[in-house]
Structure formats: structure tokens, C-alpha cells
Enzyme design. Structure first.
Site, mmCIF file in Angstrom:
data_model
loop_
_atom_site.group_PDB
_atom_site.id
_atom_site.type_symbol
_atom_site.label_atom_id
_atom_site.label_comp_id
_atom_site.label_asym_id
_atom_site.label_seq_id
_atom_site.Cartn_x
_atom_site.Cartn_y
_atom_site.Cartn_z
ATOM 1 N N TYR A 148 0.790 -1.164 0.074
ATOM 2 C CA TYR A 148 -0.043 0.196 0.004
ATOM 3 C C TYR A 148 0.835 1.225 0.011
ATOM 4 O O TYR A 148 1.811 1.221 0.683
ATOM 5 C CB TYR A 148 -0.725 0.157 1.306
ATOM 6 N N ASP A 243 9.270 3.028 -0.043
ATOM 7 C CA ASP A 243 8.337 3.594 0.465
ATOM 8 C C ASP A 243 8.660 2.997 2.150
ATOM 9 O O ASP A 243 8.282 1.981 2.382
ATOM 10 C CB ASP A 243 7.112 2.939 0.216
ATOM 11 N N LYS A 275 4.040 8.896 8.858
ATOM 12 C CA LYS A 275 3.794 8.368 10.149
ATOM 13 C C LYS A 275 4.823 8.847 11.365
ATOM 14 O O LYS A 275 4.411 10.079 11.677
ATOM 15 C CB LYS A 275 3.768 6.705 9.989
HETATM 16 C C1 LIG Z 1 0.328 4.541 5.609
HETATM 17 C C2 LIG Z 1 0.965 4.317 4.467
HETATM 18 C C3 LIG Z 1 0.770 5.155 3.288
HETATM 19 C C4 LIG Z 1 -0.033 6.414 3.163
HETATM 20 O O1 LIG Z 1 0.115 7.399 4.100
HETATM 21 P P1 LIG Z 1 -0.825 8.385 4.565
HETATM 22 O O2 LIG Z 1 -0.363 9.337 5.389
HETATM 23 O O3 LIG Z 1 -2.081 7.420 5.141
HETATM 24 O O4 LIG Z 1 -1.574 8.965 3.215
HETATM 25 C C5 LIG Z 1 1.824 5.061 2.333
HETATM 26 N N1 LIG Z 1 2.770 3.996 2.237
HETATM 27 C C6 LIG Z 1 2.962 3.263 3.333
HETATM 28 C C7 LIG Z 1 3.804 2.129 3.212
HETATM 29 C C8 LIG Z 1 1.938 3.401 4.543
HETATM 30 O O5 LIG Z 1 1.992 2.463 5.590
#
Ligand SMILES: *Cc1c(COP(=O)(O)O)cnc(C)c1O
Length: 435
Positions: A148, A243, A275
């Protein structure tokens, strides 16, 4: 003591919310669809504890999905936020706190030479992809099933997280043209990667991957997989985007990169963060090679912007959080996570329940299945109904787990003896409830 399954004050708020907010929530997984029941509306949080509107206390193993690594309302972070807020909420000009946060990130993750701050992980991936397309002059992006990267149109194909929870193959509203620019491959599958590049290598701008996937549950790269990503992208002139929105500053001081080390053949070209680096406020970032980042506007041709980007209050929260994330804190997180996971495993063993626990630093997830989980297909092959019963067994006993079998459990450094005892005491009953 156990709480009743009915939560009247939360149920009333949910009804009120539904009148004005679709499904009553502002992010799908909060709605408890995959575990059933009423999502708990929280009134406040402190240290390892959440307090809901019915006045019930829960040990928090969600941590706002990762950011609350120090626990809630940490006094020193709160002080930094108060100080920053007193200086004004947003200037729409550059300011010092955002520079300090950028310096902290660049110092921690060696290959990141410069970063742009944004407001969410979604924005970070969206911007990194635009930048990779601008740099290479190509349009196709490779992603992996179960990873994701936020709700970016072209990345919603076979994404994990909420989409894993709802088992939606894709999202309505994403144009076929956007999906057509995305190649989705199984994770940990080097031959599939090689075939995709052999066929379309000249069109591929980038491979984007979770540094260590956590949105289908924790599924670490098999030995050599990250090396293969680096080798194949480099061979074909594509960028590698790592990511680290979830893993960054959580798995270690420098995220998954700090644990796994640079792949053979060199570090990823771009990274995304979010995060933890916002300390619970909306702050995220993308960064990497200086020659690639130099293409951003206003100097370069790749446009990217944000009214609230680098917000001083969010920057202050993020910076205070990162500075408090010392080696001792990371050691404590690892210790606490292992104490909890060992107890879960022991209890599931005792009850004869097949399970598999997988790790990324202090992130872990508990799969209700036997055998290693290497990709999204493996992750989907688990007993999600048993997880749902287990989840509610824990909730009744005052422990709030992530409300989905496809998520990571997030520990915080605030988990003290009382909170840990509460988790351990809840396990036998919750496992019994799950059978
Ligand atoms: C949470 C998450 C996102 C998206 O971040 P948001 O602040 O919710 O838009 C993207 N990549 C990873 C790996 C994530 O865990």
C-alpha cells in the site's frame, strides 16, 4: 473484568457521524468492517492508554497506525507542540522548524540528500512517482500486490491495508488509463520482475515497494529480493522508490534501510516517509538523490506544492518525536514487542491454533495460518474470521488491536508493566473466544 460488546456512547456517535460522514469514518479501516461490531470513538489518549467515550480504557497496539511510537501525548512532544503553536500555526512562508526536521531526516537516512515535506504518505508517493516520471521521461510504474502506498489512483491496484481488509481487487473511480500505467507483480518474485522488465523495461519509470511490506501484515523481503530490485531497475534505467512511510524511524533510527542495509548495487533512488516523522500530526516527506530532487519546481520542471507543507506545529511534533527516539527507545520497543508476541505465540500453541508471526524490527503481525507468508496470496490464505473473534476477545479485555488481520501491531515505548500485564492477562480468554 471484561467490557460488554455493546458500547452505547460509541454507537450513538457512530449514528450521528453516519448522518454527515460516509460510513461515519474518515478512513475505511476505522469502521471495523472486517471484524464487525461498533468502532470505539476515543475521547482521549495518554501514554499506552486510549479512553473511549464510554469511559473504557484500552491498551493501544495501533498507535494511530504507527505514528505514536512514544505513546500518546508524550510530555516533551506536547511541550514542543505548545511552544510551536504559540508562535503561530502556519505562515505560508519558509520557517526554521521545517528545516530542522528535514536535517534530522537527512542525517538519519544516509542516501537521502534532500527532502520535500508534504502532509501525508499518499502525497509523498504521488510526488515521488511524478518525480520519477519526470526524471526518466517514462510513464509505467511497477508495484507489488499487497503493498500500500496511499490512495494514489495508479497505485490502488492490488493494494493492501484497507483494500486487503475489504478484499477489493481495485477501487471504483480509478480510470483504466491510470491502472494501465501500473504493472502489479507478486512480492518476493524475482523471475516475475525480470519478465516484466524484459517486456516493458523501456517504458518503466520506477519500481515502488514498501521497504518491508507491512500493509498485508508484515512480509519481509526474502534474502536477495531488495538487491534484485536494485539490480533490475539499474539495468533498465528505472528508479527504485523505497516506501518507508510505515517502517521509517520505526524499525530502527533509519527505518528498514537501517536494518537491511543498502542493497548490493546501491541505495534506492527515492524514499518516502510519514507516520512516525509527524509525531501524530499530518507530516510526511519524500527525498533521495540530489540530482533527482533537483528536478522539483521552482528550479526544475516537476511541479509539487502544498499550502500547509512543512507546517511549523507538525514539524515541531515530528522533530521532538524523532529526537526522543534514542537507541534505548528502539531497544525497548524490540523488547516489548517480543514479550507480547512470545506470549501470543505461546497461547495460540497451547490452544493448538495454527499461526505464524513475522517481523520488521519491532513491527510484527500474527497470521492465523501455518507456514511462511511471502506474498499477498499467502497473506490472504489465513483464517480472518478467527482473527475477528480474537480481536473482539482482546477488545473486551481492554486491549485495542488493529481491527484487521492484514495489519501490523504497533508497540510504543510507553508500554509499561501495567499495560503489558493487561495484554498478557487478556490473551488466554481472547484465544479461547477465537476458537
Ligand atoms: C500509511 C502508508 C501510506 C499512506 O500514508 P497516509 O499518510 O495514510 O496517506 C503510504 N505507504 C505506506 C507504506 C503506508 O504504510
Amino acid at each position: 473484568m471484561t467490557y460488554p460488546d455493546q458500547a452505547p456512547a460509541s454507537a450513538a456517535l457512530l449514528e450521528r457521524a453516519r448522518a454527515v460522514i460516509p460510513s461515519g469514518v474518515n478512513s475505511p479501516v476505522r469502521a471495523f468492517r472486517s471484524v464487525g461490531g461498533t468502532p470505539r470513538f476515543m475521547r482521549s489518549a495518554s501514554g499506552p492508554w486510549l479512553t473511549d467515550v464510554d469511559g473504557r480504557r484500552y491498551v493501544d497496539l495501533v498507535g494511530s497506525w504507527g505514528p505514536m511510537i512514544l505513546g500518546h501525548a508524550h510530555p516533551q512532544v506536547l511541550e514542543a507542540v505548545r511552544e510551536a503553536a504559540a508562535d503561530g500555526f502556519s505562515f505560508g512562508t519558509p520557517s526554521e522548524r521545517e528545516v530542522a526536521l528535514a536535517e534530522e531526516i537527512v542525517t538519519r537516512v544516509a542516501p537521502v540528500e534532500s527532502v520535500r515535506l508534504v502532509n501525508s504518505g499518499t502525497e509523498a508517493s504521488m510526488s515521488a512517482i511524478r518525480l520519477a516520471r519526470g526524471f526518466t521521461g517514462r510513464s509505467v510504474v511497477v508495484k507489488f500486490a499487497g503493498c500500500y502506498h496511499g490512495h494514489v489512483d495508479s497505485l490502488l491496484a492490488a493494494a493492501g491495508s484497507g483494500l486487503a481488509t475489504f478484499a477489493l481487487p481495485d477501487s471504483a473511480g480509478v480510470p483504466a488509463s491510470a491502472a494501465a500505467e501500473t504493472i502489479v507483480l507478486p512480492y518476493n518474485d524475482v523471475p516475475a520482475l525480470e519478465v516484466a522488465f524484459a517486456e516493458r523495461g523501456e517504458q518503466i519509470a520506477a519500481v515502488i515497494t514498501e521497504a518491508c511490506p507491512g500493509n498485508m501484515g508484515v512480509v519481509p523481503p526474502l534474502p536477495g529480493f531488495t538487491d534484485a530490485l536494485r539490480r533490475v531497475t539499474a539495468e533498465h534505467g528505472a528508479l527504485l522508490i523505497s516506501d518507508e512511510v510505515m517502517t521509517g524511524f520505526r524499525c530502527s533510527a533509519s527505518g528498514w534501510f537501517g536494518l537491511e542495509g543498502p542493497p548490493a548495487g546501491g541505495a534506492p533512488d527515492l524514499f518516502t516517509f510519514g507516520k512516525v516523522m509527524g509525531g501524530g500530526f499530518p507530516a510526511a516527506a519524500f527525498g533521495g538523490r540530489a540530482d533527482v530532487m533537483a528536478l522539483l519546481a521552482p528550479e526544475g520542471p516537476v511541479y509539487q506544492a502544498g499550502t500547509l507543507s512543512g507546517n511549523p506545529v507538525a514539524s515541531a511534533a515530528g522533530l521532538a518525536t524523532l529526537r526522543l527516539c534514542t537507541p534505548e527507545v528502539y531497544a525497548r520497543l524490540d523488547e516489548v514487542a517480543h514479550t507480547i508476541a512470545d506470549a501470543v505465540a505461546a497461547e495460540l500453541d497451547r490452544a493448538g491454533v495454527a499461526h505464524r508471526i513475522q517481523w520488521a524490527g519491532s513491527m510484527f503481525s500474527v497470521f492465523h495460518r501455518a507456514g511462511q507468508v511471502r506474498d499477498y496470496a499467502d497473506a490472504q490464505d489465513q483464517d480472518t474470521a478467527a482473527f475477528g473473534r480474537f480481536f473482539h476477545g482482546m477488545l473486551r479485555r481492554g486491549v485495542h488491536l488493529p481491527p484487521s488481520a492484514f495489519e501490523t501491531w504497533f508497540v510504543s515505548a510507553a508500554l509499561d508493566d501495567e499495560a503489558i500485564s493487561k495484554i498478557l492477562a487478556a490473551l488466554p480468554g481472547a484465544v479461547a473466544d477465537s476458537l
